[in-house]
Design a protein around this motif. Sequence first.
Motif, PDB file in Angstrom:
ATOM      1  N   THR B 323       0.846  -1.201   0.000  1.00  0.00           N
ATOM      2  CA  THR B 323       0.000   0.000   0.000  1.00  0.00           C
ATOM      3  C   THR B 323       0.876   1.245   0.000  1.00  0.00           C
ATOM      4  O   THR B 323       1.736   1.411   0.870  1.00  0.00           O
ATOM      5  CB  THR B 323      -0.926  -0.012   1.230  1.00  0.00           C
ATOM      6  N   ILE B 324       0.668   2.088  -1.000  1.00  0.00           N
ATOM      7  CA  ILE B 324       1.450   3.332  -1.096  1.00  0.00           C
ATOM      8  C   ILE B 324       0.490   4.507  -1.270  1.00  0.00           C
ATOM      9  O   ILE B 324      -0.666   4.318  -1.672  1.00  0.00           O
ATOM     10  CB  ILE B 324       2.457   3.284  -2.271  1.00  0.00           C
ATOM     11  N   PRO B 325       0.942   5.731  -0.973  1.00  0.00           N
ATOM     12  CA  PRO B 325       0.079   6.900  -1.155  1.00  0.00           C
ATOM     13  C   PRO B 325      -0.318   7.035  -2.625  1.00  0.00           C
ATOM     14  O   PRO B 325       0.499   6.798  -3.524  1.00  0.00           O
ATOM     15  CB  PRO B 325       0.963   8.079  -0.721  1.00  0.00           C
ATOM     16  N   MET B 326      -1.588   7.424  -2.864  1.00  0.00           N
ATOM     17  CA  MET B 326      -2.082   7.630  -4.236  1.00  0.00           C
ATOM     18  C   MET B 326      -1.224   8.663  -4.970  1.00  0.00           C
ATOM     19  O   MET B 326      -0.934   8.503  -6.156  1.00  0.00           O
ATOM     20  CB  MET B 326      -3.553   8.072  -4.177  1.00  0.00           C
ATOM     21  N   THR B 327      -0.784   9.716  -4.240  1.00  0.00           N
ATOM     22  CA  THR B 327       0.041  10.747  -4.890  1.00  0.00           C
ATOM     23  C   THR B 327       1.350  10.145  -5.410  1.00  0.00           C
ATOM     24  O   THR B 327       1.810  10.497  -6.499  1.00  0.00           O
ATOM     25  CB  THR B 327       0.379  11.881  -3.906  1.00  0.00           C
ATOM     26  N   LEU B 328       1.915   9.231  -4.650  1.00  0.00           N
ATOM     27  CA  LEU B 328       3.160   8.584  -5.097  1.00  0.00           C
ATOM     28  C   LEU B 328       2.873   7.700  -6.304  1.00  0.00           C
ATOM     29  O   LEU B 328       3.610   7.719  -7.301  1.00  0.00           O
ATOM     30  CB  LEU B 328       3.768   7.752  -3.950  1.00  0.00           C
ATOM     31  N   TYR B 329       1.775   6.942  -6.231  1.00  0.00           N
ATOM     32  CA  TYR B 329       1.433   6.074  -7.357  1.00  0.00           C
ATOM     33  C   TYR B 329       1.257   6.886  -8.634  1.00  0.00           C
ATOM     34  O   TYR B 329       1.775   6.528  -9.701  1.00  0.00           O
ATOM     35  CB  TYR B 329       0.155   5.267  -7.065  1.00  0.00           C
ATOM     36  N   GLN B 330       0.543   8.007  -8.501  1.00  0.00           N
ATOM     37  CA  GLN B 330       0.295   8.837  -9.691  1.00  0.00           C
ATOM     38  C   GLN B 330       1.600   9.403 -10.256  1.00  0.00           C
ATOM     39  O   GLN B 330       1.785   9.461 -11.466  1.00  0.00           O
ATOM     40  CB  GLN B 330      -0.685   9.960  -9.336  1.00  0.00           C
ATOM     41  N   GLU B 331       2.487   9.797  -9.346  1.00  0.00           N
ATOM     42  CA  GLU B 331       3.764  10.360  -9.800  1.00  0.00           C
ATOM     43  C   GLU B 331       4.580   9.292 -10.546  1.00  0.00           C
ATOM     44  O   GLU B 331       5.169   9.557 -11.600  1.00  0.00           O
ATOM     45  CB  GLU B 331       4.535  10.890  -8.582  1.00  0.00           C
ATOM     46  N   LEU B 332       4.595   8.090  -9.997  1.00  0.00           N
ATOM     47  CA  LEU B 332       5.343   7.001 -10.646  1.00  0.00           C
ATOM     48  C   LEU B 332       4.686   6.616 -11.972  1.00  0.00           C
ATOM     49  O   LEU B 332       5.372   6.332 -12.962  1.00  0.00           O
ATOM     50  CB  LEU B 332       5.435   5.791  -9.718  1.00  0.00           C
ATOM     51  N   ASP B 333       3.356   6.615 -11.979  1.00  0.00           N
ATOM     52  CA  ASP B 333       2.635   6.258 -13.195  1.00  0.00           C
ATOM     53  C   ASP B 333       2.925   7.272 -14.310  1.00  0.00           C
ATOM     54  O   ASP B 333       3.093   6.903 -15.474  1.00  0.00           O
ATOM     55  CB  ASP B 333       1.135   6.191 -12.888  1.00  0.00           C
ATOM     56  N   ARG B 334       3.015   8.548 -13.938  1.00  0.00           N
ATOM     57  CA  ARG B 334       3.410   9.576 -14.917  1.00  0.00           C
ATOM     58  C   ARG B 334       4.830   9.318 -15.418  1.00  0.00           C
ATOM     59  O   ARG B 334       5.122   9.452 -16.590  1.00  0.00           O
ATOM     60  CB  ARG B 334       3.370  10.971 -14.272  1.00  0.00           C
ATOM     61  N   LEU B 335       5.706   8.931 -14.471  1.00  0.00           N
ATOM     62  CA  LEU B 335       7.107   8.711 -14.826  1.00  0.00           C
ATOM     63  C   LEU B 335       7.288   7.556 -15.809  1.00  0.00           C
ATOM     64  O   LEU B 335       8.256   7.517 -16.565  1.00  0.00           O
ATOM     65  CB  LEU B 335       7.957   8.439 -13.580  1.00  0.00           C
ATOM     66  N   ARG B 336       6.365   6.582 -15.768  1.00  0.00           N
ATOM     67  CA  ARG B 336       6.548   5.474 -16.723  1.00  0.00           C
ATOM     68  C   ARG B 336       5.945   5.814 -18.079  1.00  0.00           C
ATOM     69  O   ARG B 336       6.059   5.041 -19.023  1.00  0.00           O
ATOM     70  CB  ARG B 336       6.030   4.157 -16.158  1.00  0.00           C
ATOM     71  N   GLY B 337       5.287   6.969 -18.142  1.00  0.00           N
ATOM     72  CA  GLY B 337       4.856   7.567 -19.412  1.00  0.00           C
ATOM     73  C   GLY B 337       3.786   6.787 -20.116  1.00  0.00           C
ATOM     74  O   GLY B 337       3.365   5.728 -19.719  1.00  0.00           O
TER      75      GLY B 337
END
Lengths: 337, 337
Positions: B323-337
């Motif tokens: 379980t990770i913060p949604m903000t972190l998930y979104q940031e990583l998801d953006r990073l994988r493009g």
Amino acid sequence: MDDTVTLTLDEAQRLSHEVLTRNGFSESHAAAITRNVVAVQQDECHSHGLYRLISCVETLRNGGVKPDAVPWVENLAPGVVRTDADQGCSLLAFEQARPILMEKARTNGIALLAVNNAFHFSALWPEVESLSEAGLVALAMTPSHAFVAPAGGSRPLLGTNPVAFSWPRPGRFPYTFDFATSVVARGEIELHRRASETLPAGWAIDAEGAPTTDPEAALEGAMLPFGGHKGAALSIMIELLAGPLIGDLLGHETRAATPGGEGRPQHGELLLAIDPAVLTGASVEQHLAHAEALFEGVLAQGARLPSQRRHAARQRSWTKGLTIPMTLYQELDRLRG
Amino acid sequence: MDDTVTLTLDEAQRLSHEVLTRNGFSESHAAAITRNVVAVQQDECHSHGLYRLISCVETLRNGGVKPDAVPWVENLAPGVVRTDADQGCSLLAFEQARPILMEKARTNGIALLAVNNAFHFSALWPEVESLSEAGLVALAMTPSHAFVAPAGGSRPLLGTNPVAFSWPRPGRFPYTFDFATSVVARGEIELHRRASETLPAGWAIDAEGAPTTDPEAALEGAMLPFGGHKGAALSIMIELLAGPLIGDLLGHETRAATPGGEGRPQHGELLLAIDPAVLTGASVEQHLAHAEALFEGVLAQGARLPSQRRHAARQRSWTKGLTIPMTLYQELDRLRG
């Protein structure tokens, strides 16, 4: 009457040697112990200097140390040497195994010395500094009896578990530290008790687990680890490495010898030696010189290096002799009979 | 919207791998980095888990790490192996040299691994635990950039200089600690800044050398070492061992990569491995079992072992996911493009 007495190096050595041999230590043990306590006294560390001869003799009288033990050295692996102190003092065992440890470090790059079944009462820095004076990096650790509570605990379990490190500085005294993983060394609490002084807050808890500033209550309770759970974690590491790793006891399984003949103070000690020349070859001097930038950076902030005060004291002692309390001198003089 | 997201192990691994490879890391680096950050995230250490992928990619974009570096391993002595990370991430270099370190420890009793020229951003405990899972005792240390003032100093000089130790416990998770020699890891201060929270007193000083509880001021000033002068002494030891000893840099000579292409984050890392079976031979299992008495003694007082919370989290993660913060998930998801 003066309350201190100043001894020449020769006088201090003779005093120590006579105290030890006249109470039954063999010549070789007396010589090894004297080298340690006089070196420590020269550095003006009173808790581990000549004062320690009193408890050393007391331990002998209580049957807690074999005064003529002959250590035997065993070659366990290319990087490991073991010495069994045979219930004698650790210092002779260390001195006998040291050349083998050094040779192994030079050949293998890193080597380990396990000292087993040793009565250990001494500061560690003379051992690690002697290795650094020969160009090696050295680390030493040993448990002591159960004097310290784990972080978050309420009862003694861990030893004061000192760790010492030394780094060669060509043309200078080594960078050396030697500290208990308790907030202070137990010797400091004993010195407070002898001087009837209260302890600073945060050093200890009493037998009920409550904070105390009374040295008597602290000696009956438990000391605290330095640095909270981090210091406690290091302390546990030291017991593991200088205990079960080398087939020896945990701190809480040992006890100072008592007049009733109880207590078995012996335990293990671990030393590591690393030869920087194996790591960096022909450029070793350049990298040792590079390390000086770190020491200079500390000093440039007005901060101190851990061994600075001791090394200054050593240079003073070389010219001015060793000054100890008159009460200590008289006690040692009585002990040599 | 939920403020957290729970990933399966597979999803977390894929997320990490894609973030890394789509930003330019080679397959082998992405795999090694993913093994580390997912293991750390499983242990619910948020400061060194998937969150670290952000700064890892940022470092790559700033030219601070070679994404396709090929480490090369060198046999320096019977007890010493060296690997040059060639400006790449430390994790692949460690993984490639690990089998040689283990073999040397088994043959020599003790062995040393020097990792040079490595970009290091990761928690150390997965490395030492991997050695203990193979039955070895392990110690690891590395400097970081100049974030910490020496005890008694006023300016950053030392890295946060973490040290990790691991001890094999047959049938259990190893006894492991991994801590910064600063009062807390720098990641903790960054998390406070991101959460706009003030710091507890005693963590840091500002750029003028005065105590501060403001995370921004702390990041511009200096953190403090844990345990005063003892922690500072250990921190200096770590810089020496993982720096000049192995021919590498001091913490204050390194800097995070910046968008302007400045900063050279690479430095060294040191690992030691000891084989208990070399020390105690046929009775090694008995002595490892003996060590359990110490852990039981800690727990019997209601105190905790350093790795307890992490290991419990790991078991939770195995069944419930990460379980990770949604903000972190979104940031990583953006990073994988």
